[in-house]
Write a protein that holds these residues in place. Sequence first.
Motif, short mmCIF file in Angstrom:
data_model
loop_
_atom_site.label_atom_id
_atom_site.label_comp_id
_atom_site.label_asym_id
_atom_site.label_seq_id
_atom_site.Cartn_x
_atom_site.Cartn_y
_atom_site.Cartn_z
N ASN A 47 -9.55 0.38 -3.91
CA ASN A 47 -8.06 0.41 -4.09
C ASN A 47 -7.67 0.05 -2.10
N HIS A 52 -4.28 -3.13 -4.40
CA HIS A 52 -4.24 -3.68 -6.03
C HIS A 52 -3.03 -4.60 -6.37
N ALA A 60 0.62 2.96 -9.26
CA ALA A 60 0.85 1.45 -8.38
C ALA A 60 2.01 1.16 -9.57
N GLY A 66 -4.96 -5.31 0.86
CA GLY A 66 -6.54 -4.22 1.38
C GLY A 66 -6.10 -4.36 2.38
N LEU A 104 -7.64 -3.99 -7.42
CA LEU A 104 -7.64 -3.73 -8.44
C LEU A 104 -6.26 -4.59 -9.89
#
Length: 169
Positions: A47, A52, A60, A66, A104
Amino acid sequence: NSNVLLCGESGVGKEVVARYIHGVGPRRVGEFVAVNCASLSDEILENELFGHVRGAYTDAREPQLGLIALANGGTLFLDEVETLCPKGQVALLRFLQDLNYRPLGSRREESADVRIIAATNINLSELVHAKQFRMDLYYRLQILFLRMPPLRERTGDAALLAEHFARAF
């Protein structure tokens, strides 16, 4: 633009050198993003590196970039790279192979133009031989290798540093 591996004892100025390399090269217009790998647990590693999309997991609620996306066009500084868990080593290696990653929860791959500067105070080649660090990752990180000697081995530097701090203060 090449990846760099900085090796030296704690306190020798590896991050200062990493910032200098970033600042004098063609990537200086991009971000310099620093992360201490020892703070990346197995649970949050991907993550933190890849981000994500909304709904990737229970909390989330919003998409998050990221560190790799934040460093796009610039430099990602990985301090204490030897502390990356095996899963983290694989994830980083996979990214370095083609500079693609998947946030993600996403089905789409993203790409990022990132130079990695990694730092360690451990002899990584010894960890490779002990099978505690991936050999293929080690070779991808050490395109350029710089050993930073401690101040006690750099004769003359103490006087320069004292002069610098005397002027500064």
